[in-house]
Design a protein around this motif. Structure first.
Motif, mmCIF file in Angstrom:
data_model
loop_
_atom_site.group_PDB
_atom_site.id
_atom_site.type_symbol
_atom_site.label_atom_id
_atom_site.label_comp_id
_atom_site.label_asym_id
_atom_site.label_seq_id
_atom_site.Cartn_x
_atom_site.Cartn_y
_atom_site.Cartn_z
ATOM 1 N N VAL A 3 4.225 9.564 -17.939
ATOM 2 C CA VAL A 3 4.470 8.508 -17.027
ATOM 3 C C VAL A 3 5.076 7.249 -18.010
ATOM 4 O O VAL A 3 6.142 6.604 -17.564
ATOM 5 C CB VAL A 3 3.300 7.835 -16.329
ATOM 6 N N PRO A 4 4.806 6.887 -19.145
ATOM 7 C CA PRO A 4 5.082 5.866 -19.892
ATOM 8 C C PRO A 4 6.830 6.043 -20.253
ATOM 9 O O PRO A 4 7.406 4.958 -20.208
ATOM 10 C CB PRO A 4 4.173 5.601 -21.142
ATOM 11 N N ALA A 28 0.803 -1.372 0.113
ATOM 12 C CA ALA A 28 0.082 0.029 -0.093
ATOM 13 C C ALA A 28 0.743 1.223 -0.038
ATOM 14 O O ALA A 28 0.629 2.001 -0.943
ATOM 15 C CB ALA A 28 -1.087 0.043 1.141
ATOM 16 N N SER A 29 1.920 1.104 0.630
ATOM 17 C CA SER A 29 2.973 2.436 0.849
ATOM 18 C C SER A 29 3.507 2.800 -0.621
ATOM 19 O O SER A 29 3.646 3.654 -0.992
ATOM 20 C CB SER A 29 3.811 2.098 1.923
ATOM 21 N N ILE A 87 3.817 12.260 -9.536
ATOM 22 C CA ILE A 87 2.760 13.397 -9.772
ATOM 23 C C ILE A 87 3.649 14.706 -9.403
ATOM 24 O O ILE A 87 3.621 15.685 -9.693
ATOM 25 C CB ILE A 87 1.292 13.248 -9.270
ATOM 26 N N ASN A 88 4.381 14.452 -8.102
ATOM 27 C CA ASN A 88 4.981 15.560 -7.428
ATOM 28 C C ASN A 88 6.278 16.093 -8.508
ATOM 29 O O ASN A 88 6.443 17.265 -8.560
ATOM 30 C CB ASN A 88 5.414 15.343 -6.157
ATOM 31 N N ALA A 89 6.992 14.944 -8.914
ATOM 32 C CA ALA A 89 8.129 15.226 -9.840
ATOM 33 C C ALA A 89 7.588 16.014 -11.013
ATOM 34 O O ALA A 89 8.509 16.882 -11.606
ATOM 35 C CB ALA A 89 8.625 13.838 -10.269
ATOM 36 N N LEU A 135 4.494 5.910 -4.576
ATOM 37 C CA LEU A 135 5.036 5.878 -5.954
ATOM 38 C C LEU A 135 3.992 6.876 -6.868
ATOM 39 O O LEU A 135 4.850 7.848 -7.639
ATOM 40 C CB LEU A 135 5.065 4.703 -6.617
ATOM 41 N N PHE A 136 2.835 6.888 -6.766
ATOM 42 C CA PHE A 136 1.918 7.796 -7.341
ATOM 43 C C PHE A 136 2.341 9.261 -7.213
ATOM 44 O O PHE A 136 2.282 10.216 -7.987
ATOM 45 C CB PHE A 136 0.725 7.406 -7.194
#
Length: 278
Positions: A188-189, A79-80, A90-92, A85-86
């Protein structure tokens, strides 16, 4: 074209070989100690076992609750990893591909956190978790580790995203794509080597995390594998069943070894690509 090797290359090869042996030897030693009886262990810790005692592994699985600890660890790490990771991705993307007021100041504050030891936040985090009634909870640990961003991961993944040409995003926006569609279907890809590299580092960090679960979990039924093995080690003061403990240690090492064996190519490829493009 073959390069001619010199005596310096030979020295470096010997040094690297010796270094590899110092890393592998303790692992091999723990493995064959786990296949002994306690009598053989106390007689000679260096001798090979007379007969392989595979029953030590089933005993460790049941005696030290490794099965339940593995399930707890699977939930905590899984879960973590997915949520964290998401959020890291998205922050990066937001910090490297989007232009907004205060972006440089935000990056500067994030970089400043590199010079602040994480242990300094331990007491404020614990007080906050206690007030939110999230202590002694695996879900609370998931929330804490998912929202706790790492500057290293942002820098690593941000380096991949910065290398991508802006024209792809502009073309997608002209075709009517939304901001999230551009992020999810284009960025992302193309950043997948970096995403996989961060995922592997995150997995190893979460799986080997001991301090957080040790501090926040009080119920032995909720222990992760690291805390469970620590509790088993404390029992050695009274039982001295070292071969069973070694069997538990070997079981605990298996996920990390599998991750390294099957995904080491992603780490090397990701680091190399980041160095070339960054």
């Amino acid at each position: 074209m073959n390069e001619k090797r010199t005596w310096v290359d030979g020295i470096w090869w010997i040094i690297l070989l010796a270094w590899s042996i110092t890393i592998l030897f303790p692992l091999v030693w723990v493995l064959y100690e786990s296949l002994k009886t306690n009598r053989e262990f106390f007689q000679d810790i260096w001798a090979l076992p007379e007969k392989l005692k595979w029953a030590n592994y089933s005993l460790a699985w049941a005696k030290y609750g490794i099965g339940a600890s593995m399930l707890n660890t699977l939930y905590y790490v899984g879960a973590s990893l997915l949520i964290g990771l998401f959020l890291t991705t998205i922050n990066a993307y937001a910090l490297t591909r989007m232009q907004f007021k205060g972006r440089k100041l935000l990056w500067a504050v994030i970089m400043l956190s590199l010079f602040l030891p994480g242990i300094n936040a331990l007491i404020p985090q614990y007080v906050l978790m206690r007030d939110l009634h999230l202590t002694n909870s695996l879900t609370g640990l998931v929330i804490l580790d998912s929202l706790g961003e790492s500057v290293f991961y942002l820098l690593l993944l941000g380096g991949f995203m910065q290398s991508l040409p802006k024209e792809m995003e502009e073309s997608a926006f002209m075709d009517g794509a939304s901001l999230f569609q551009v992020f999810w279907k284009i960025i992302v890809p193309l950043s997948m080597p970096g995403v996989m590299t961060v995922a592997i580092f995150k997995f190893l960090g979460l799986y080997n995390n001991f301090l957080g679960p040790f501090i926040y979990l009080g119920d032995p039924k909720k222990y992760t594998i690291g805390v469970s093995m620590y509790a088993a080690n404390q029992m050695m003061q009274y039982t001295a069943d070292w071969v069973t403990l070694f069997a538990g240690v070997v079981i605990a090492m298996v996920p990390s070894v599998i991750m390294f064996v099957f995904f080491q190519r992603w780490i090397v490829e990701g680091a190399t690509l980041g160095a070339v493009k960054g």
